[in-house]
Design a protein around this motif. Structure first.
Motif, PDB file in Angstrom:
ATOM      1  N   MET A  82       0.829  -1.206   0.000  1.00  0.00           N
ATOM      2  CA  MET A  82       0.000   0.000   0.000  1.00  0.00           C
ATOM      3  C   MET A  82       0.861   1.253   0.000  1.00  0.00           C
ATOM      4  O   MET A  82       0.582   2.214  -0.726  1.00  0.00           O
ATOM      5  CB  MET A  82      -0.893   0.028   1.240  1.00  0.00           C
ATOM      6  N   PHE A  86       0.752   3.949  -3.110  1.00  0.00           N
ATOM      7  CA  PHE A  86       0.289   5.314  -2.917  1.00  0.00           C
ATOM      8  C   PHE A  86       1.416   6.333  -3.006  1.00  0.00           C
ATOM      9  O   PHE A  86       1.172   7.500  -3.315  1.00  0.00           O
ATOM     10  CB  PHE A  86      -0.522   5.431  -1.626  1.00  0.00           C
ATOM     11  N   LEU A  90       0.998   9.522  -5.255  1.00  0.00           N
ATOM     12  CA  LEU A  90       1.190  10.870  -4.721  1.00  0.00           C
ATOM     13  C   LEU A  90       2.328  11.599  -5.432  1.00  0.00           C
ATOM     14  O   LEU A  90       2.317  12.827  -5.555  1.00  0.00           O
ATOM     15  CB  LEU A  90       1.479  10.783  -3.213  1.00  0.00           C
ATOM     16  N   ARG A 102       0.535  14.760   2.837  1.00  0.00           N
ATOM     17  CA  ARG A 102       1.558  14.085   3.662  1.00  0.00           C
ATOM     18  C   ARG A 102       1.214  14.175   5.140  1.00  0.00           C
ATOM     19  O   ARG A 102       1.291  13.183   5.862  1.00  0.00           O
ATOM     20  CB  ARG A 102       2.918  14.737   3.445  1.00  0.00           C
ATOM     21  N   LEU A 105      -1.708  12.014   6.039  1.00  0.00           N
ATOM     22  CA  LEU A 105      -1.377  10.591   5.969  1.00  0.00           C
ATOM     23  C   LEU A 105      -0.556  10.119   7.162  1.00  0.00           C
ATOM     24  O   LEU A 105      -0.539   8.939   7.478  1.00  0.00           O
ATOM     25  CB  LEU A 105      -0.602  10.307   4.680  1.00  0.00           C
ATOM     26  N   MET A 106       0.129  11.048   7.827  1.00  0.00           N
ATOM     27  CA  MET A 106       0.959  10.636   8.954  1.00  0.00           C
ATOM     28  C   MET A 106       0.155  10.402  10.229  1.00  0.00           C
ATOM     29  O   MET A 106       0.687   9.895  11.216  1.00  0.00           O
ATOM     30  CB  MET A 106       2.041  11.686   9.234  1.00  0.00           C
ATOM     31  N   TRP A 109       0.291   7.117  12.045  1.00  0.00           N
ATOM     32  CA  TRP A 109       1.609   6.783  12.576  1.00  0.00           C
ATOM     33  C   TRP A 109       1.917   7.529  13.855  1.00  0.00           C
ATOM     34  O   TRP A 109       2.564   6.998  14.749  1.00  0.00           O
ATOM     35  CB  TRP A 109       2.685   7.068  11.524  1.00  0.00           C
ATOM     36  N   PHE A 167       1.522   1.799   6.978  1.00  0.00           N
ATOM     37  CA  PHE A 167       1.696   2.076   5.547  1.00  0.00           C
ATOM     38  C   PHE A 167       2.028   3.553   5.264  1.00  0.00           C
ATOM     39  O   PHE A 167       2.795   3.841   4.349  1.00  0.00           O
ATOM     40  CB  PHE A 167       0.494   1.597   4.700  1.00  0.00           C
ATOM     41  N   PHE A 169       3.989   5.481   6.848  1.00  0.00           N
ATOM     42  CA  PHE A 169       5.431   5.645   7.023  1.00  0.00           C
ATOM     43  C   PHE A 169       6.164   5.196   5.761  1.00  0.00           C
ATOM     44  O   PHE A 169       7.039   5.895   5.240  1.00  0.00           O
ATOM     45  CB  PHE A 169       5.873   4.836   8.249  1.00  0.00           C
ATOM     46  N   LEU A 172       5.689   7.724   2.919  1.00  0.00           N
ATOM     47  CA  LEU A 172       6.498   8.938   2.984  1.00  0.00           C
ATOM     48  C   LEU A 172       7.960   8.663   2.671  1.00  0.00           C
ATOM     49  O   LEU A 172       8.614   9.453   2.003  1.00  0.00           O
ATOM     50  CB  LEU A 172       6.366   9.580   4.362  1.00  0.00           C
ATOM     51  N   MET A 173       8.471   7.523   3.164  1.00  0.00           N
ATOM     52  CA  MET A 173       9.873   7.214   2.919  1.00  0.00           C
ATOM     53  C   MET A 173      10.120   6.982   1.428  1.00  0.00           C
ATOM     54  O   MET A 173      11.104   7.441   0.860  1.00  0.00           O
ATOM     55  CB  MET A 173      10.292   5.959   3.693  1.00  0.00           C
ATOM     56  N   SER A 214      15.632  -1.696   2.662  1.00  0.00           N
ATOM     57  CA  SER A 214      15.784  -1.316   4.077  1.00  0.00           C
ATOM     58  C   SER A 214      14.432  -1.231   4.765  1.00  0.00           C
ATOM     59  O   SER A 214      14.260  -1.687   5.893  1.00  0.00           O
ATOM     60  CB  SER A 214      16.458   0.041   4.210  1.00  0.00           C
ATOM     61  N   LEU A 215      13.467  -0.631   4.054  1.00  0.00           N
ATOM     62  CA  LEU A 215      12.141  -0.473   4.644  1.00  0.00           C
ATOM     63  C   LEU A 215      11.511  -1.818   4.965  1.00  0.00           C
ATOM     64  O   LEU A 215      10.948  -2.016   6.039  1.00  0.00           O
ATOM     65  CB  LEU A 215      11.225   0.271   3.666  1.00  0.00           C
ATOM     66  N   LEU A 218      13.120  -3.225   8.041  1.00  0.00           N
ATOM     67  CA  LEU A 218      12.702  -2.502   9.250  1.00  0.00           C
ATOM     68  C   LEU A 218      11.276  -2.875   9.634  1.00  0.00           C
ATOM     69  O   LEU A 218      10.974  -3.088  10.804  1.00  0.00           O
ATOM     70  CB  LEU A 218      12.770  -0.995   9.009  1.00  0.00           C
TER      71      LEU A 218
END
Lengths: 289, 275
Positions: A82, A86, A90, A102, A105-106, A109, A167, A169, A172-173, A214-215, A218
């Motif tokens: 997701m 997105f 975006l 943004r 969406l945070m 989180w 999702f 997070f 945004l990354m 990496s994501l 994590l």
């Protein structure tokens, strides 16, 4: 960069605290896994691998391993899927109000997990939950369901909350990584007649791949360690259906007061996390070299 | 595909995903201002017919809630201050110097982020019991540091590396000590990094649940997340009050995030993903 032992002196205060609250406890756990210690027998007695053998013949423990796998796999797949999809949506050039999007969406989180899980519990409510209402109004379910206490739906219901939380997070990354992709290269490739798919494969993906790997790692680590959602939504029930390893350890230690067995299970969880972490380090190191 | 159609689909999808993201927060607010008579309305309404603050009055009049709020403030503030202080020192040491084992140490801090807190909580319980730290705010504060220090150090090391060394060197030629230079020259320049560490730490400490659940026992030491959790347990039916209490916990975090979101996203991407 100077070469001097002074650098180490700066690290001493933080290192001392970390040794006290992280390194020593970790070693303690590993040692305790080889000793019997319960509330009734608080004296530690050596047990060797006995508790590990008990664990791996314990149906609940094996089920919690399976649950941890299911929980982590589906959480990470959907969090990443997701977030990625997105982020691509975006990122498109014509989208306005990106900054507002943004921030909104945070929200999942930054909302404390305990709050998120309370709200979702209320939304999942069997008699008055808004989710039942919406799904029934849309004719997706014939009647109200007890999402969190039915074995068929409990795990999926908790995974949904975990995906909802993480999702944004990922989004945004990845969006930040996409901003680093060279526009010139993309334009050049498009002018040469490359299809959008090819542009993505040749230009975009190589630039964001390491962020994506990496994501994923994590997310795996965070999901393996996640405890609050399961604790608040289901307590590991119904009938151990959502009992992931973290929940199993907590139950063993603070409900059954079997600290030795809980420590052995902790060591198993730690090993799983450590393996994932090592893979993560390989990736971050490979990037630097 | 014509551009306008693409635009329409894009915006529809984005609005949908934002709806999913923020709906729980909206539903929390909505439930918190509903009188009991409207909680179980069918169809449910987002804006109640007779909005009320009774749930907030109910929650805030409970002394347990107020005390927990105070505990959470004290613990969070202490964790933020200690984290900033200790991670600034360590981050500076690692950004400016190499020494035997400095690579290993950086890696160890990175690894510290990955240790599951459920693995630490059992031994911490025994250790704290032995040292008289069980059921104390101080115990909870240092337990929280196990999670906040590693990430803070990783973030600040990379931040301090972006501050030119010449600035401190110039200051030191003028006669300041290195520590003074760190606090007066480097830290002001690295302010965005410090702010992102502070926000990250704040959010973490404010919502910390597992340690608080097991390392505090009495109502007088309880933090807000635990109070909410027991609150929800005591009054399973009173969703209005539970959602009001949740809003009280969520507001400080949301407010700080809205004020500082710029630093926040940048800092996290530096600290977590770039490694």
């Amino acid at each position: 960069m100077k070469r001097s032992r002074k650098g180490f002196y700066y690290c001493i205060p933080a290192l001392a605290v970390i040794c006290f609250v992280s390194v020593y406890p970790l070693l303690y756990t590993i040692v305790l896994g080889f000793f019997n210690k319960t509330l009734l027998k608080p004296q530690m007695t050596f047990a060797g691998f006995e508790q590990y053998i008990d664990l791996f013949t314990d149906g609940v423990f094996l089920k919690s391993i399976k649950n941890t796998f299911v929980w982590t796999f589906f959480s990470v797949v959907f969090q990443f899927g997701m977030g990625f999809a997105f982020a691509m949506i975006l990122h498109q050039g014509f989208v306005r109000f990106k900054a507002t999007f943004r921030i909104l969406l945070m929200v999942p989180w930054v909302l404390p997990s305990i709050i998120g899980s309370s709200v979702w519990k209320w939304m999942y409510n069997a008699d008055y939950g808004i989710i039942n209402f919406i799904l029934q109004t849309l004719h997706l379910i014939p009647e109200y369901k007890t999402w969190l206490s039915r074995p068929e739906t409990a795990m999926a219901a908790v995974v949904v909350v975990n995906v909802w939380k993480m999702f944004p997070f990922v989004l945004l990354m990845i969006e930040a990584a996409l901003q680093g992709v060279s526009k010139d290269l993309k334009e050049a490739a498009t002018l040469d007649g490359a299809t959008p798919v090819l542009v993505f494969r040749v230009v975009t993906w190589p630039a964001i791949a390491s962020t994506c790997y990496s994501l994923i790692l994590l997310l795996m680590i965070w999901t393996l360690n996640a405890f609050t959602f399961v604790y608040n939504l289901t307590l590991g029930g119904p009938a151990h259906e959502t009992e992931v390893l973290a929940m199993f350890i907590h139950n063993k230690a603070f409900t059954e007061f079997n600290f030795g067995a809980a420590s052995a299970a902790s060591t198993v969880l730690f090993i799983i996390t450590a393996v994932v972490s090592l893979v993560y380090f390989r990736f971050t190191k490979a990037k630097e070299d | 595909m014509p551009l306008t159609l693409k635009k329409i689909i894009t915006y529809v999808l984005l609005l949908l995903v934002i709806f999913i993201a923020i709906f729980p927060a909206i539903w929390m607010l909505s439930t918190s201002i509903k009188p009991v008579t409207e909680l179980y309305d069918n169809p449910p309404e987002i804006i109640p017919d007779g909005p009320t603050l009774a749930n907030y009055a109910n929650v805030l009049s409970r002394s347990v809630m107020l005390q927990s709020f105070g505990n959470s403030v004290v613990i969070t503030a202490a964790v933020v201050v200690l984290t900033l202080l200790l991670t600034s020192l360590a981050g500076y040491g690692l950004a400016r110097y190499t020494f035997r084992g400095s690579k290993t140490l950086s890696l160890a801090f990175l690894f510290g982020q990955m240790v599951p807190s459920v693995v630490l909580v059992i031994p911490l319980y025994f250790m704290f019991n032995k040292f008289g730290l069980l059921d104390t705010k101080f115990g909870l504060i240092i337990a929280d540091l196990s999670m906040t220090l590693p990430m803070g150090i990783v973030m600040l090391t990379s931040f301090f590396k972006t501050v030119p060394e010449e600035l401190e060197e110039a200051a030191m030629i003028d006669g300041t000590t290195e520590l003074e230079a760190l606090f007066r020259v480097v830290m002001p320049i690295a302010k965005p990094g410090l702010i992102s560490v502070a926000i990250y730490t704040f959010i973490h400490a404010w919502e910390e649940f597992l340690f608080a659940l097991n390392l505090t026992l009495s109502a007088s030491q309880r933090t807000l997340p635990i109070a909410i959790s027991t609150f929800a347990g005591e009054f399973t039916v009173d969703w209005g009050a539970t959602m009001a209490a949740s809003t009280v916990v969520a507001l400080p975090v949301l407010a700080i995030f809205l004020l500082c979101n710029k630093y926040f996203i940048q800092g996290l991407s530096d600290g977590a993903v770039k490694g």
